[in-house]
Design a protein around this motif. Structure first.
Motif, PDB file in Angstrom:
ATOM      1  N   THR A 245      10.718 -10.417   2.896  1.00 31.15           N
ATOM      2  CA  THR A 245      10.422  -9.534   1.768  1.00 31.15           C
ATOM      3  C   THR A 245       9.619  -8.326   2.263  1.00 31.15           C
ATOM      4  O   THR A 245       9.015  -8.358   3.332  1.00 31.15           O
ATOM      5  N   GLU A 246       9.639  -7.310   1.431  1.00 28.91           N
ATOM      6  CA  GLU A 246       8.945  -6.068   1.784  1.00 28.91           C
ATOM      7  C   GLU A 246       7.467  -6.305   2.058  1.00 28.91           C
ATOM      8  O   GLU A 246       6.813  -7.035   1.329  1.00 28.91           O
ATOM      9  N   PRO A 247       6.920  -5.666   3.085  1.00 26.36           N
ATOM     10  CA  PRO A 247       5.484  -5.830   3.341  1.00 26.36           C
ATOM     11  C   PRO A 247       4.663  -5.120   2.252  1.00 26.36           C
ATOM     12  O   PRO A 247       5.087  -4.111   1.708  1.00 26.36           O
ATOM     13  N   THR A 248       3.502  -5.679   1.957  1.00 27.64           N
ATOM     14  CA  THR A 248       2.676  -5.086   0.891  1.00 27.64           C
ATOM     15  C   THR A 248       1.262  -4.770   1.358  1.00 27.64           C
ATOM     16  O   THR A 248       0.421  -4.373   0.572  1.00 27.64           O
ATOM     17  N   TRP A 249       1.016  -4.925   2.658  1.00 29.19           N
ATOM     18  CA  TRP A 249      -0.361  -4.755   3.134  1.00 29.19           C
ATOM     19  C   TRP A 249      -0.804  -3.295   3.232  1.00 29.19           C
ATOM     20  O   TRP A 249      -1.981  -3.002   3.270  1.00 29.19           O
ATOM     21  N   ALA A 250       0.148  -2.365   3.256  1.00 28.52           N
ATOM     22  CA  ALA A 250      -0.242  -0.961   3.422  1.00 28.52           C
ATOM     23  C   ALA A 250      -0.864  -0.421   2.136  1.00 28.52           C
ATOM     24  O   ALA A 250      -0.606  -0.933   1.049  1.00 28.52           O
ATOM     25  N   ARG A 251      -1.690   0.598   2.289  1.00 30.34           N
ATOM     26  CA  ARG A 251      -2.366   1.195   1.139  1.00 30.34           C
ATOM     27  C   ARG A 251      -1.446   2.239   0.490  1.00 30.34           C
ATOM     28  O   ARG A 251      -1.749   3.425   0.449  1.00 30.34           O
ATOM     29  N   VAL A 252      -0.271   1.777   0.056  1.00 24.38           N
ATOM     30  CA  VAL A 252       0.673   2.656  -0.631  1.00 24.38           C
ATOM     31  C   VAL A 252       1.241   1.914  -1.833  1.00 24.38           C
ATOM     32  O   VAL A 252       1.379   0.693  -1.820  1.00 24.38           O
TER      33      VAL A 252
END
Lengths: 498, 250
Positions: free
Chosen positions: A69-76
């Motif tokens: 699944t798509e990563p979600t850790w970035a601040r975007v």
């Protein structure tokens, strides 16, 4: 604070709608059906006349992609991407085989003209301090492998490169013409099981550049590719592979702009660099994808995996980037410092304005002995943008004598933007020396007024201060690019005057 | 016609009135001193004339060569020949002094419809002026005011004044933080600039500067107004008796 409020209001008026490069070129296209499936992958592979092993490789990547699944850790933050609502392939219909640059569709050439990109000649540029070594760069040649909507439509200077033994061609051609090289190196730096977006790219990449520099050869010219998204709703999946064989040297320039549009556009490129013993690769980027309008609507989603492998002893890879565009930038050009005495460099200018979100930085993996890395990051945030530097420096247990120096500076324009610095440091070797410096500053009302009292407009003042802030990195760019970058930077900060 | 005429100027900062009906007339060629205690509005006057954001003019007018100055943007005022030597010059890292000077001068020239100076022409001019002010070439290559001593910063202000050749020079505490040698160099720079069609407004706390740059008119400010004007003798009186008498008068 009346004064502070006035600044904020002025900055709020910074118009990202003035995006200069918002025009479209009408070209008949040849699309894959919407959505992603094994059939889409097969369609693309067939379209490219690829050998069976390449299709297998893509399908493998696609299957890996399905499991993640798509990563979600970035601040975007962005709305969910519907991967079934995207076209994965579009190519301008080739009218005939092109023999020279004169045969390119005049529409396309006009587009380049509007961008002010010199296809055939290098502008001799003023106002840029020449890099150490002097003026001879002014007449240096640039070979352009023009990528237009996923397919390379022109390749210049081919003969001269051939004489030197340098292979520079669209990767789709290299797959057919140099399968042994592609098979040997493709996916060895960014494997098909890498991150979500890299897996996606591996499955559906349409084209990109391939470069091979043979042992001991110094590439006789800068290699440059201009990317440009032109087809509505078309994801862009560029794949670039550059190999510098023993003792060789190559400098590659990549730049891009995109036309204005409403829908968000997905861009997930992969760049792999391999430097063998004593080889050096310098990779420079000026990125100017459409950032979205002043309400934050539209704009490119830019999820890029760029990684260089300093595979050989005493090899060197240097990333220089100027990031001004995209609604979202997710990008961490990295170096694997595998060879002893190898060196990685990362020089970055990331500018965000309007509602842009940037989460960018670098990763330096020190594996070999006495490896070194050098990082200078300059982030500029204006408008309501978010600008994050995320950097990892790690030293393996065997990486005796590893050294890193990181400088990370942020500049804020106005008071509605944000800058963040997220450094990760992992040293598993006690002889490693890692240094990290970070500063955050603001273009103050006082500095602006000082410049304006001396007769400068607010725009000139902001541009002057910003250029001072980024000078150190700008000087790392090849001269042709430095001037283009400077132009882009003033365009992207334009309209800051009330 | 006076070069600069300030009439009944009322100015507020964040809703609080700082200048309460200030009048000041500066004729071409005159050097004025503006003296007064802390908080009397001296620096505010300099900021309002040059158009620094954050001040609201609630009444009155400022005429420069008969033109309504308040209708002009700050950079337009600079191009018209109004110059402020800052009390606290800012630092601009990464921007060389030379680049800063050239950008500023060419911006002014462009606004006046003049052609910009070519690099060699400009360099020659800047070097000549720097030499007159005893400013080393190396200083011109450094970031604007970065790592400059107090004296160097003030000399850099005078350098800019000499280079831009403004007709109205406002010097905001140009003497503060200077030792006696630096003060002399700065004063010589100012004196060299004095001419029949150029005026000076020197904002200062002390008589000291006025020993070197002798004013034609001394204005005493108190509580946001000019409460007394006189010749250079007035400054000497102030030095002897202080501002208290004017505090009460205001």
């Amino acid at each position: 604070m009346v004064a502070a409020q006035e600044t904020a209001e002025r900055v709020a008026r910074i118009g990202v709608d003035q995006y200069r490069y918002g025009f479209e070129t009408l070209i008949e296209s040849d699309k894959a059906p919407k959505g992603l499936s094994e059939d889409t992958v097969r369609f693309i592979s067939a379209k490219k006349n690829e050998p069976a092993w390449m299709l297998e490789w893509r399908l493998q990547a696609y299957r890996y992609w399905l499991t993640m699944t798509e990563p979600t850790w970035a601040r975007v933050h962005y709305p969910q991407i519907d991967y079934q609502d995207i076209y994965y392939y579009a190519a301008p219909k080739p009218k005939k085989q092109l023999a020279s640059i004169d045969e390119i569709d005049p529409e396309i050439l006009k587009t380049y003209e509007k961008l002010g990109i010199p296809l055939r000649e290098v502008a001799i540029l003023e106002d840029v301090e020449p890099p150490p070594g002097g003026e001879q760069t002014a007449n240096r040649k640039i070979a352009v492998d023009a990528v237009f909507d996923s397919v390379s439509v022109a390749t210049t200077f081919k003969a001269e490169l051939k004489k030197a033994g340098v292979i520079f061609m669209p990767i789709s051609e290299a797959i057919r013409e140099h399968p042994e090289l592609v098979q040997k190196y493709l996916g060895t730096v960014v494997p098909i099981s890498d991150n979500f977006f890299a897996r996606l790219n591996s499955a559906v990449f349409s084209d990109g550049s391939f470069v091979y520099v043979p042992p001991g050869v110094r590439c006789p010219m800068e290699l440059s590719t201009y990317f440009r998204i032109n087809e509505r709703n078309t994801g862009q999946f560029e794949r670039t592979l550059i190999i510098a064989d023993r003792g060789s040297h190559v400098s590659y320039l990549e730049g891009c702009t995109a036309p204005q549009r409403d829908e968000n556009q997905l861009h997930a490129a992969v760049v792999e660099l391999v430097a063998l013993d004593d080889a050096e690769i310098k990779y420079s980027t000026v990125q100017n994808w459409y950032p979205g309008n002043s309400e934050g609507k539209g704009g490119i989603y830019n999820f890029v995996t760029k990684r260089g492998d300093c595979r050989g002893r005493n090899s060197k890879i240097s990333w220089t980037q100027v990031e001004t565009g995209s609604a979202i930038t997710w990008k961490y050009p990295s170096c694997i410092l595998r060879g002893d005495y190898s060196r990685g460099e990362f020089y970055s200018i990331a500018i965000s304005n309007g509602f842009q979100q940037v989460d960018s930085g670098t990763k330096m993996f020190h594996l070999g002995k006495n490896t070194s890395s050098w990082v200078i990051s300059k982030g500029i945030a204006a408008g309501k943008s978010r600008n994050t530097y995320r950097g990892l420096v790690s030293a393996n247990r065997n990486a005796a004598g590893a050294r890193n120096h990181t400088t990370c500076d942020s500049l804020l324009i106005g008071d509605k933007c944000g800058a963040h610095t997220v450094p990760y440091v992992e040293a598993k070797n006690s002889s490693a020396t890692f240094e990290h410096e970070a500063t955050t500053s603001k273009i103050s009302e006082d500095v602006l007024f000082y410049c304006i009292q001396r007769g400068m407009s607010q725009e000139e003042a902001v541009s002057l201060v910003v250029n001072g802030f980024i000078k150190e990195v700008l000087q790392k760019l090849p001269m042709e690019f430095a001037a283009e970058a400077q132009k882009l930077i003033s365009i992207s900060l334009e309209g800051s005057v009330g | 016609m006076p070069l600069l005429e300030v009439r009944n100027l009322h100015v507020c900062v964040e809703g609080r009135e700082i200048l309460h009906g200030l009048d000041l007339t500066v004729n071409a060629g005159e050097a004025h001193a503006i003296m007064g205690p802390n908080g009397s509005g001296k620096s505010t006057l300099g900021h309002v004339i040059t158009g620094k954001p954050g001040y609201q003019v609630t009444a009155g007018q400022i005429l420069f060569k008969g033109e309504d100055l308040l209708a002009l943007a700050p950079d337009q005022r600079a191009a018209k020949g109004i110059f402020l030597a800052f009390q606290y010059p800012v630092e601009i890292p990464g921007v060389t002094t030379m680049n800063f000077l050239r950008t500023a001068l060419n911006a002014q020239r462009k606004a006046r419809g003049q052609s910009g100076y070519s690099t060699p022409h400009f360099l020659k001019k800047a070097r000549t002026v720097a030499k007159q002010l005893n400013i080393p070439q190396s200083m011109l290559k450094r970031g604007v005011n970065v790592g400059f001593s107090g004296g160097e910063k003030k000399r850099n202000e005078i350098l800019q004044m000499a280079l831009f050749e403004p007709s109205m020079c406002i010097l905001d505490e140009i003497d503060s933080g200077l030792d006696i040698d630096a003060l002399r160099i700065v004063a010589e720079g100012i004196n060299a600039m004095r001419s029949q069609d150029r005026s000076m407004i020197m904002i200062t706390h002390y008589q000291r500067l006025l020993n070197y740059v002798v004013p034609d008119v001394v204005n005493v400010m108190s509580k946001g107004r000019v409460v007394k004007s006189g010749d250079k003798q007035l400054a000497l009186e102030l030095e002897a008796s202080g501002y208290a008498q004017f505090e009460n008068a205001a």
